[in-house]
Enzyme design. Structure first.
Site, mmCIF file in Angstrom:
data_model
loop_
_atom_site.group_PDB
_atom_site.id
_atom_site.type_symbol
_atom_site.label_atom_id
_atom_site.label_comp_id
_atom_site.label_asym_id
_atom_site.label_seq_id
_atom_site.Cartn_x
_atom_site.Cartn_y
_atom_site.Cartn_z
ATOM 1 N N GLY A 176 0.855 -7.440 72.754
ATOM 2 C CA GLY A 176 1.413 -6.097 72.811
ATOM 3 C C GLY A 176 0.465 -5.167 72.086
ATOM 4 C CB CYS A 177 -1.573 -2.907 72.374
ATOM 5 S SG CYS A 177 -2.154 -4.489 72.857
#
Lengths: 500, 362, 149
Positions: B8-9
């Site tokens: 994720g980011c």
């Protein structure tokens, strides 16, 4: 010949506490397995005639009937099984080839059952098909490797495509091998479901020309019923080279099934056997195939995709590449468990390879050759449920052909006696009293329901994977894992083992 | 077959539409605000316009695990390129950054004789050499290969990575940034974002469910997916469609975030034909599942969400600059009162270009 | 009114309609009991010939000849439902109805009682059992207007 050594295959059990002597079973059995004995005022059975099609069982209003394997057991022997012994008795009496119908029933590994599907957890969301769009639309036909636009910003037109609402088609079953009512059911269900049905190699009955948009017309080695009007009567044309149930040999329609209508449709004399030659006698090599493909394209002015259907044999990947380069728009591959109306038993049970392995090998080879995105890939033989379809598409198919499943939906009970022409379910028969047992309205409804049910299940499985369009599943082998498979099998399938 | 890497980011991007260069301070401040969107296992930046004095040269940024790899690469580079300048990329010691590889940069031009004999365009030649090094020289990795631009990335939180590379000293007209939250720990500097090929840089948030399909499609077209990340595949898809297939940018967007069939049915006939044809031909390019991406290039950026908007993306504009980020707060942190701020719909691309962008994106 | 229509192209001649007619008019409503321990004459008649069969039952005529001919008033047209009803308590077994029925849809009792058997559209259960149980939809219960199909 004197005494027959053949034993009955099945035992009809009648519960006389329930039997009401209504004689429905007697009237429904085309094999004369049931009769009413007036003296005894009782229904009696001739077990030796029974093929276990279960028509009587299903229609018996009193639930008084059941059918079992005949409980006669030969001395235990894993080599000389009862089936082997019985087959020898049969041949010793007939001097003929063992015949059968439907697909390979032997207990060889079914790879579909050794493949597991993935689902999303945390790192990406699953998608709920009840609340979100879920797209199954599929196009079959040749596609350019890259798209080009004209000066007005419009893409150059694509070669002709078949547009399917769901990635399922009814596979080739000829009028002759199946009844006109079965053909009507398939044609109408295909039309109502936005998919295709395939005429098989028996020409096209005049009543079915109205379903053109959803028809694939087949051209096989016998060329039965092939003429200009026929070629134009479909949305696509399929050249049948082989069939999974009997690779290497042509179609067989016994003369008993060639009545008035079949004879007219096939353009052959009444009552004659319709035996397709084993090869196409104008195709002895790949360059000949190219000529037939282009002859058919010329004949129909390049308005229809041309498919080439082969059975899955050992070097299927190389053959499929050849077919793609020969100009076919669609490659159709039929696995060794595919069904048939009539085939020599030993060929059905021993020739060809599993479709799962053939599909994986063909898709991989076409990708290596850089051809996969230009040609469509259809597989069949056998698809038994929607999970098989999802696995097939993830292995690399564009869409699947189903035939046995469609027959079962219409009532087939897999008794494997299609070749006798005495199908009690009105499907694989041309006997008028039997044909009318399949009401095409009911056949259509049941087929439509099957396609709808499977499509819903495909959507559920896609959603679980976090995918909302079928094209994102195609060739997506990371969605698959093997179970109980060895290194070679995993390598051919191009998938990892569960837990990896 | 290695495992696919999931993560994720958070992401952020700032473009000065007039092409004026500004220091890395703003982008660092913006991405640092979204600290919690990453977990210290990857951070990176792409900066466009930082090497004006070398703008005719391809700037190759390299990670080396050891000197041996460097010797091998330099031999290769000397054979295929003329090297104008080579140097270690300046860094400073930072508390949270450790185990850094050797980090070098080279300003190069293809060797004219080699180029001619290979019968490739200059770009194809560079791509081939980049792939060659990355695939065949163990311990070496080219992570940036565009002209007048460069990527700076590594294992750590993005603000620490910026500190490490002293990005406040660089000036660019376009910055993109990425903070990463991988679910496993590859611990490899090359695995951080942005991912690049030539001028293209990608930062990306989300996990593509169609990865397996996209990967096998792109590999059929000669790309090799060695990193097992979505970002790599996305970069190659853009490269194939824009550079090799020369599709108009609108067509690329439609291939990658295709409209739903129900939307296509409602389109005007001409638009419908275009959309339908693109989906029919490029179905395997559809990125399915959650993503937001910022595609940086020399003329600006393209920001894009998946077609059912499963990841966040916010865009804002003021007189001089365009902003894009995972969270609105990351924009307001550096531009408290933008003239315009909005959330693009799923599948709707935001195309931000330099005002004097001569020939557009492609 | 809704009536039962036969589609001879789908009739198998299996006579399940008879079986279910009997069951529907039994006390037990059980297939086995109805046939083994009750004496019920089916009200549906299966006509069959060479590869042709169809099931026939009372057409419930508007101006029914049987009603006009009945000497005791056992045969009555229900003005509300349109069903031609039969009351076996009033019947004397003169068979006039059998002779006047233009369709041959009235039958003598098969157990030698002085009564007749005739379709009542299963007024007790609401849906004619013959149509509901026909395995091939060869009997359809529907509005008369569509008869021309």
């Amino acid at each position: 010949m004197s005494l027959s050594l053949k034993n009955p295959e099945f035992l009809i059990e009648r519960n006389y506490d329930r039997c009401i002597n209504c004689q429905v079973c007697e009237r429904q059995c085309a094999n004369d397995s049931h009769y009413y004995d007036e003296e005894m005022d009782k229904m009696l059975s001739k077990d030796e005639n029974c093929v276990n099609c279960q028509r009587c069982v299903t229609l018996c209003p009193a639930n008084a009937l059941s059918i079992r394997q005949y409980p006669l057991e030969y001395r235990k022997n894993s080599n000389w099984t009862g089936e082997m012994i019985n087959n020898i008795y049969k041949q010793a009496e007939s001097g003929g080839v063992l015949l059968t119908g439907m697909g390979n029933p032997t207990p060889k590994k079914i790879y579909w059952d050794h493949i597991l599907l993935n689902a999303s957890q945390v790192t990406n969301p699953s998608i709920d098909p009840l609340r979100e769009p879920m797209e199954l639309k599929t196009f079959l036909g040749r596609k350019p490797g890259k798209l080009e636009f004209d000066e007005n910003g419009n893409p150059f037109p694509l070669p002709p495509q078949l547009e399917l609402d769901t990635p399922i088609m009814f596979s080739a079953m000829s009028f002759g091998s199946i009844s006109i009512n079965a053909c009507r059911s398939l044609a109408r269900a295909a039309t109502a479901s936005g998919i295709m049905y395939n005429t098989g190699e028996g020409g096209l009955h005049q009543d079915l020309y109205q379903y053109k948009e959803n028809t694939i017309v087949q051209v096989a080695s016998g060329r039965f019923g092939v003429h200009q009007e026929y070629l134009e009567a479909g949305a696509a044309i399929e050249i049948k080279i082989g069939q999974g149930a009997k690779p290497g040999i042509g179609g067989h329609l016994p003369g008993e099934k060639v009545g008035d209508e079949v004879s007219r449709t096939r353009m052959i004399p009444l009552g004659t056997d319709a035996l397709s030659p084993a090869p196409h006698h104008d195709i002895y090599s790949i360059e000949d195939l190219r000529q037939l493909i282009y002859a058919l394209k010329e004949a129909t002015d390049y308005t229809k995709p041309v498919s080439v259907k082969i059975s899955a044999v050992h070097n299927v990947a190389a053959i499929a590449t050849g077919i793609a380069t020969a100009g076919a728009d669609i490659i159709s591959i039929d696995g060794y468990r595919g069904g048939t109306g009539a085939a020599p038993t030993l060929i059905r049970d021993n020739v060809g390879i599993p479709i799962e392995l053939a599909l994986a090998a063909v898709d991989e080879r076409l990708r290596r050759e850089g051809l996969r995105d230009q040609v469509s890939l259809v597989i069949g033989g056998t698809i038994r449920n929607s999970a098989d379809i999802v696995k097939a598409i993830a292995l690399g198919a564009d869409t699947v052909y189903i035939a046995s499943a469609a027959l079962i939906a219409m009532g087939c009970h897999m008794c494997q006696k299609c070749y006798t022409g005495k199908c009690n379910w009105g499907i694989a028969t041309q006997q008028p009293d039997l044909v009318k047992r399949l009401n095409p309205e009911i056949g259509e409804e049941r087929l439509k329901n099957l396609i709808r049910g499977w499509s819903l299940e495909i959507k559920e499985m896609l959603g679980g994977m976090g995918i909302n369009a079928i094209e994102s599943l195609r060739g997506n082998r990371l969605m698959l894992r093997g179970i109980d498979l060895n290194e070679r099998e995993l390598a051919v399938l191009g998938i990892k083992h569960a837990g990896e | 077959m290695d495992d696919k890497i999931m993560s994720g980011c958070g992401l952020s991007g700032i473009l000065n539409k007039k092409g004026k260069r500004f220091s890395g301070k703003d982008i660092i401040q913006s991405i640092a605000l979204m600290h919690d969107r990453s977990n210290g296992l990857g951070g990176g930046f792409a900066a466009y316009g930082i090497y004006p004095e070398h703008k005719e040269y391809y700037a190759l940024h390299l990670f080396y695990d050891h000197q041996k790899a460097r010797n091998k690469v330099e031999n290769t580079l000397e054979k295929y390129f003329s090297i104008k300048q080579r140097e270690e990329i300046p860094t400073r010691k930072v508390k949270n950054i450790s185990n850094q590889p050797l980090i070098w940069r080279y300003f190069v031009k293809p060797d004219p004789n080699q180029l001619e004999s290979r019968e490739l365009t200059e770009e194809e030649y560079v791509v081939e050499q980049v792939m060659n090094v990355n695939e065949n020289i163990a311990g070496a990795y080219i992570f940036s290969s565009g002209k007048n631009m460069g990527v700076f990335k590594g294992v750590g939180y993005p603000e620490d990575i910026a500190d490490f590379f002293m990005l406040e000293d660089y000036e660019a007209y376009l910055w993109t940034a990425h903070g990463r939250f991988p679910t496993n720990t590859p611990g490899w500097w090359g695995g951080a974002h942005p991912f690049t090929l030539l001028d293209w840089s990608i930062v990306h948030n989300g996990e593509i469910s169609s990865y397996g399909a996209n990967k096998r499609y792109i590999e059929m077209h000669g790309y090799k997916c060695t990193m097992m990340t979505d970002t790599e595949v996305i970069t190659y898809l853009f490269d194939l469609l824009i550079r090799k297939h020369k599709l108009p940018i609108e067509a690329v967007i439609q291939a990658i975030a295709s409209p739903l069939w129900s939307e296509i049915e409602r389109m005007e006939p001409q638009a419908q034909n275009i959309a339908k044809t693109i989906r029919t031909v490029y179905g395997s390019c559809l990125l399915n599942g959650p993503f937001s991406i910022i595609l940086g290039h020399s003329q600006g950026f393209i920001a894009l969400n998946d077609r059912i908007k499963l990841r966040p993306l916010v865009v804002a504009e003021d007189e001089e600059r365009m902003y894009v980020a995972s969270e609105e707060s990351a924009i307001r942190e550096v531009c408290p009162e933008p003239d315009k701020i909005w959330t693009p719909r799923g599948g709707e691309a935001v195309i931000a270009q330099l005002e004097n962008a001569g020939k557009g994106v492609v | 009114m809704k009536k039962v229509f036969a589609r001879e192209e789908y009739c198998l001649g299996c006579k399940l309609c008879e079986v279910y007619c009997v069951t529907s008019h039994s006390r037990s409503k059980d297939v086995v009991k109805a046939h083994k321990s009750e004496e019920i004459t089916p009200a549906v008649i299966i006509e069959s010939g060479e590869n042709l069969s169809f099931a026939l039952q009372c057409r419930h005529c508007d101006d029914a000849p049987c009603v006009r001919a009945c000497i005791t008033g056992a045969m009555q047209k229900d003005p509300e439902t349109g069903i031609v009803k039969y009351d076996e308590n009033k019947c004397v077994g003169c068979w006039t109805c059998i002779m006047t029925c233009p369709y041959g849809a009235v039958k003598r009792d098969e157990y030698n009682r002085n009564i007749i058997s005739k379709c009542d559209l299963c007024s007790e259960t609401g849906e004619p059992a013959c149509a509901a149980n026909c395995p091939n939809n060869a009997l359809v219960y529907k509005e008369q207007e569509e008869e021309g199909e």
